[in-house]
Structures are given as structure tokens and as C-alpha cells.
Design an enzyme around this catalytic site. Structure first.
Site, mmCIF file in Angstrom:
data_model
loop_
_atom_site.group_PDB
_atom_site.id
_atom_site.type_symbol
_atom_site.label_atom_id
_atom_site.label_comp_id
_atom_site.label_asym_id
_atom_site.label_seq_id
_atom_site.Cartn_x
_atom_site.Cartn_y
_atom_site.Cartn_z
ATOM 1 C CE1 TYR A 123 -4.284 1.730 0.709
ATOM 2 C CE2 TYR A 123 -2.741 3.724 1.543
ATOM 3 C CZ TYR A 123 -4.333 2.351 0.827
ATOM 4 O OH TYR A 123 -5.286 4.074 0.867
ATOM 5 C CG PHE A 125 -7.517 16.257 -24.949
ATOM 6 C CD1 PHE A 125 -7.768 15.952 -26.690
ATOM 7 C CD2 PHE A 125 -8.308 15.076 -23.806
ATOM 8 C CE1 PHE A 125 -8.081 14.183 -26.360
ATOM 9 C CE2 PHE A 125 -8.679 14.238 -23.793
ATOM 10 C CZ PHE A 125 -9.333 13.926 -25.089
ATOM 11 C CG ASP A 126 -12.214 16.127 -25.387
ATOM 12 O OD1 ASP A 126 -11.312 15.124 -24.776
ATOM 13 O OD2 ASP A 126 -12.883 15.039 -25.402
ATOM 14 C CG ASP A 185 -1.566 16.782 -22.327
ATOM 15 O OD1 ASP A 185 -1.313 16.104 -22.466
ATOM 16 O OD2 ASP A 185 -3.057 17.217 -22.406
ATOM 17 C CB ALA A 221 -1.349 11.897 -23.563
ATOM 18 C CE LYS A 243 -3.946 9.249 -24.689
ATOM 19 N NZ LYS A 243 -4.918 9.610 -23.580
ATOM 20 C CG HIS A 267 -16.929 13.482 -27.896
ATOM 21 N ND1 HIS A 267 -16.681 13.606 -26.978
ATOM 22 C CD2 HIS A 267 -15.858 12.288 -27.894
ATOM 23 C CE1 HIS A 267 -15.060 13.055 -26.130
ATOM 24 N NE2 HIS A 267 -14.714 12.518 -27.331
HETATM 25 N N1 F0G Z 1 -4.278 14.973 -22.755
HETATM 26 C C1 F0G Z 1 -4.173 14.470 -24.013
HETATM 27 C C2 F0G Z 1 -3.439 15.714 -24.441
HETATM 28 C C3 F0G Z 1 -4.757 13.081 -24.290
HETATM 29 O O1 F0G Z 1 -4.772 12.728 -25.752
HETATM 30 C C4 F0G Z 1 -5.931 12.519 -23.043
HETATM 31 C C5 F0G Z 1 -6.405 11.300 -23.183
HETATM 32 C C6 F0G Z 1 -6.230 12.959 -21.977
HETATM 33 C C7 F0G Z 1 -4.488 14.699 -21.847
HETATM 34 C C8 F0G Z 1 -5.997 12.539 -20.936
HETATM 35 O O2 F0G Z 1 -5.695 11.154 -20.795
HETATM 36 O O3 F0G Z 1 -7.672 9.563 -21.013
HETATM 37 O O4 F0G Z 1 -5.331 8.880 -19.517
HETATM 38 O O5 F0G Z 1 -7.516 10.435 -18.813
HETATM 39 N N2 F0G Z 1 -6.793 10.959 -25.156
HETATM 40 C C9 F0G Z 1 -7.307 10.248 -25.549
HETATM 41 C C10 F0G Z 1 -7.801 10.002 -26.817
HETATM 42 C C11 F0G Z 1 -7.880 9.810 -24.543
HETATM 43 O O6 F0G Z 1 -8.613 9.513 -27.769
HETATM 44 O O7 F0G Z 1 -6.974 11.115 -27.671
HETATM 45 P P1 F0G Z 1 -6.789 9.467 -20.309
#
Ligand code: F0G
Length: 458
Positions: free
Chosen positions: A72, A124-125, A215, A217, A258, A450
Site C-alpha cells: 500500500y 484536449f477535451d 500535457d 501524453a 499513450k 461526444h
Molecule cells: N491529454 C491529451 C493530449 C490526451 O490526448 C488525453 C486523452 C488526455 C490528456 C487524457 O488522458 O484518457 O488517460 O484520461 N486522449 C485520449 C484520446 C482519450 O483518444 O485522444 P486519459
């Protein structure tokens, strides 16, 4: 003859995927309210919905799972992960989270408040969601070249320094908690940000006393593009480039799904001890104790290996060349795609592809549905559905581009699959003039619509 690239691995285990008939698919789409997120994976032949958490792990990662330490607190797997993150990014403090958006929640809970403004390159969204949820605003400072799909600018993820400085001049420092650089920039087409631009953003932000966060990813893919396209960078290793990139930031959020090459996970890494202390409390409330953050010990063990593998040139060369291979095929057929081809996906311009479908009837969604009907391939709309409504006026926000994203999972499909995808899309392209109607919304949630929106034929 120059030897072509070939995958720096061979395949040890396979997973069966199944074809279906056009009749099956027409029925399944109707049952799914014309939302591709509602399909069962067994109804999809080639799944390009996302490159997130859908890749294959290596034998080294699978064996790391077996040696994960499930303690833990103070898990050895956490320490391995921390050592790897420190070595690759240079950031001192690490907070694991269950995925990227959880990392956003942890960091933004500390840094973002009502009325704040967060400049960046096409957030990102989920990132935008986490900002708007806190009644703050994301300001897009991406360079204009990014929105012209024919423009061959090598770094279309770059931040326009003039737009950024305008934000810094317009708002007091207290209202701009940080600038967010997304590497690579998913929303504008998987496009990279140059090292020169990152450095310039850092210098400008320093002058105004504003921190810079990443960010991250797809940071390894961004480093690959820097090596390939930026003058003076060609002889450096990916790891050297990553280290320099992150040296211009105060911290990062990461979706390990990613460039962590794992199926679940994320983290926050940063240098500021006070931010770390506060973020630790949020982690404990939302994720778990600070040495596991919602992950199993074995997840962290596999991630530590994945971060190392993803920052190797040969892996990135084969990964990005495959995406490029699909893009080149589509261009051969005259299909309008975002150029240059991005790191993790090919983005098809739906406004050019389907000029007869009205903007209010969601052309990119329509194209995604047509491709699924044609060939059982699932892409994702990066257009008006994703852009959501304006939080104040509740009107549709029409983004500059209306795209269908074909995201390629890492180490998962072969180039035969790429040929199949290209042929499927060409068949839709050949009958594009007959497609004149899109879809209309029958139900939608207030935020991030979406994922769950319901549609019917217009
Ligand atoms: N930032 C970026 C640039 C992303 O592309 C994503 C996720 C996230 C943050 C959030 O990360 O999914 O681990 O919570 N992108 C995916 C996509 C969902 O399909 O592009 P997460």
C-alpha cells in the site's frame, strides 16, 4: 538500396478479430444511436477510436507485471517508476494517478480557480473540461498555420507567442496560474511543438512570472519529430531531447495510456514542493495513497519499463512510419488529410470530403459512420460534437476544422491493416457525392457530450 524500416520486434501472441456484414453493421449502428462509442468492440473489425490504452505491451512489460510490489505504501514498483520518471523528465516529485484526466484533476484542483485563464495550444477535451468545470477559461494560442490542413509547417503544435503575450498582458498574473503546452498537440492533428518554441514560451512566461506545465501524453512522439525536423537536433537521442524539453517546464500531467505503453495509468510530475504537498492531499482523496494513486503495483512496474521503451528511436521510427504509411496511401487516393501527417493518427478533413453534408448535421461524425458501415472500421469525430456547446450561450461551437481521426494503437496492427483501412475509406470517397445528409442530436449531456450523445439520421 536503402533498407526500409521494419518493426524492431516480432509478434509472440495474437488476438483474433472478426469481420461482419454491412447488414449487421447497419443494425448495430442504429442500436448504438449512431454513436460509435456505443458499439461493442466485437462489432468492430479495426478499432481506430483511440490510441489510448489500446496498444500492446512487450514481453519485458508483461514480466514486470509479475514482479510488481503491491504494498500500500512505499512500494518498490513506485520507486522504480519514480526513478524512471526522474531520469527521463528531470522532475523531482511524482504522483501516480489512474489515468491522464485524473492527473489533470489532481493538478488543477491545486492550481485552477474560478475566473482563471489558462493559455495553451488547443487543449484536449478532458483538459478543457477540467478547466471549464472550475469556471476557468482555456485560451487557444496555437499558431494559425495549424488550421490550414495543406500548410506543411513542421511544428503545427507551436504556440503563437504574440497570442500568448496578449493573454499575459490582458490578465493579471494571479488569474493565469500556468501556460499548458500539449505535446504532441492532439486536437490540432497530433502535431508537434518545436524545442525552440517550448524554450521561447518558457522565456516569455518567465518574464511574466507564469509557470509552464506540459500535457505530456505523447511527449516521446513529440521528441521524435524534434529529432527528425528541427535543425541541430538530428544527432541527439530521444531521451536527451525529452530531458531538455521538460527542463523548460515546472511540471507535467501524463496519460500513461499513450507514450507510457500501458493500458491504464497516469501521473503528475513536478518540481514545486508546495504544489506537490497540496496535490498529494487531492491524490489521497480521489486516487489513493501517494505511492500508488489508483494503480496496482504491477501497473507501475509495467509503466516504468514502457516509459523507457517508448523513448527509444527504433520504436518511434516504426510507430510513426506506420501512421505516415497510412497517410501516404490516403493522399495517393486524393483523400483530404491534415498535413504533415501527425504522430499518432491520420486526420481526415470531413468538410472537404463530404461538402454536401451541412455543418449543422455533423459531417465528421457522418464520415465516421459511413466508414464503419463500409468496412467495420471505427474512427472518432474531432469536430463539432467534440467541441461541445459554449458554456454561456449553449450554442454549438463550430471548430475551425471538422476532422475524422483514425488513431493507430501502438504495436498492434500491421501494414496490411493500414491497406485495408485505406481501401475502406477510398470506397466511401468514391461515393461521396451521394452522401448529402448527416445526423441530428436526440439527446446530449451538459458536458463532454461526444461520449454519450444520441443521434438519428437527419
Ligand atoms: N491529454 C491529451 C493530449 C490526451 O490526448 C488525453 C486523452 C488526455 C490528456 C487524457 O488522458 O484518457 O488517460 O484520461 N486522449 C485520449 C484520446 C482519450 O483518444 O485522444 P486519459
Amino acid at each position: 538500396m536503402k533498407l526500409p524500416y521494419a518493426e524492431p520486434y516480432r509478434i509472440k501472441m495474437i488476438e483474433e478479430i472478426r469481420q461482419s456484414t454491412p447488414e449487421d453493421r447497419a443494425k448495430w449502428l442504429k442500436d448504438a444511436d449512431f454513436n460509435l462509442f456505443n458499439l461493442k468492440s466485437s462489432q468492430v473489425f479495426i478499432d481506430l477510436l483511440t490510441d489510448s490504452g489500446t496498444g500492446s505491451m512487450s514481453d519485458r512489460q508483461w514480466s514486470a507485471l509479475m514482479t510488481g510490489d503491491e504494498s500500500y505504501a512505499g512500494s518498490r514498483s513506485f520507486q522504480e517508476l519514480q526513478e524512471t520518471v526522474q531520469r527521463i523528465t528531470g522532475f523531482r516529485f511524482l504522483l501516480p494517478t489512474h489515468q491522464g484526466r485524473a492527473a489533470e484533476n489532481v493538478l488543477f484542483s491545486v492550481l485552477v480557480k474560478d475566473g482563471d485563464v489558462i493559455p495553451g495550444n488547443s487543449h484536449f477535451d478532458t483538459t478543457k473540461g477540467h478547466i471549464e468545470m472550475r469556471k476557468a477559461h482555456a485560451v487557444d494560442c496555437t499558431i494559425d498555420e495549424a488550421f490550414d490542413i495543406e500548410n506543411m509547417h513542421p511544428f503545427k503544435g507551436n504556440i503563437d507567442l504574440e497570442k500568448l503575450e496578449n493573454v499575459y498582458q490582458q490578465y493579471p498574473k494571479e488569474q493565469v496560474p500556468f501556460c499548458l503546452i500539449t505535446v504532441t498537440c492532439n486536437t490540432s492533428g497530433g502535431q508537434p511543438v518545436s524545442l525552440e518554441n517550448i524554450k521561447a514560451v518558457k522565456e516569455l512566461s518567465d518574464r511574466y512570472g507564469i509557470p509552464v506545465y506540459f500535457d505530456s501524453a505523447r511527449y516521446a512522439e513529440n521528441a521524435y519529430f524534434i529529432k527528425k525536423r528541427e535543425a541541430g537536433q538530428e544527432h541527439r537521442t530521444i531521451k536527451e531531447i525529452c530531458k531538455e524539453m521538460f527542463s523548460y517546464g515546472d511540471g507535467m500531467t501524463m496519460s500513461s495510456k499513450k507514450d507510457g505503453l500501458v493500458n491504464i495509468g497516469g501521473f503528475v510530475a513536478l518540481n514545486n514542493e508546495e504544489v506537490f504537498r497540496q496535490a498529494s492531499n487531492i491524490t489521497i482523496i480521489y486516487e489513493g495513497f501517494i505511492t500508488y494513486g489508483g494503480l496496482a503495483g504491477r501497473d507501475m512496474a509495467a509503466l516504468a519499463v514502457g516509459l523507457d521503451e517508448a523513448t527509444e528511436f527504433d520504436y518511434l521510427e516504426s510507430r510513426i512510419s506506420q501512421v505516415e504509411y497510412l497517410g501516404a496511401k490516403l493522399m495517393e487516393f486524393g483523400i483530404p488529410v491534415q498535413k504533415p501527417i501527425g504522430g499518432h493518427a491520420v486526420f481526415v478533413d470531413a468538410l472537404k470530403f463530404l461538402p454536401n453534408v451541412p455543418r449543422e448535421e455533423y459531417p465528421a461524425q457522418t464520415l465516421g459512420l459511413e466508414l464503419y458501415k463500409e468496412a467495420g472500421i471505427r474512427g472518432v469525430e474531432i469536430g463539432t460534437l467534440l467541441a461541445d456547446r459554449d458554456p454561456e450561450t449553449r450554442e454549438n461551437r463550430y471548430p475551425k476544422l471538422e476532422l475524422l481521426r483514425l488513431a493507430i494503437p501502438r504495436r498492434t496492427y500491421t501494414n496490411n491493416h493500414m491497406d485495408y483501412i485505406a481501401a475502406g475509406l477510398k470506397n466511401v470517397y468514391d461515393r461521396r457525392n451521394e452522401i448529402t445528409k448527416g445526423y441530428k442530436i436526440t439527446w446530449e449531456p451538459p458536458l463532454l457530450r461526444h461520449f454519450t450523445v444520441k443521434l438519428e439520421e437527419a
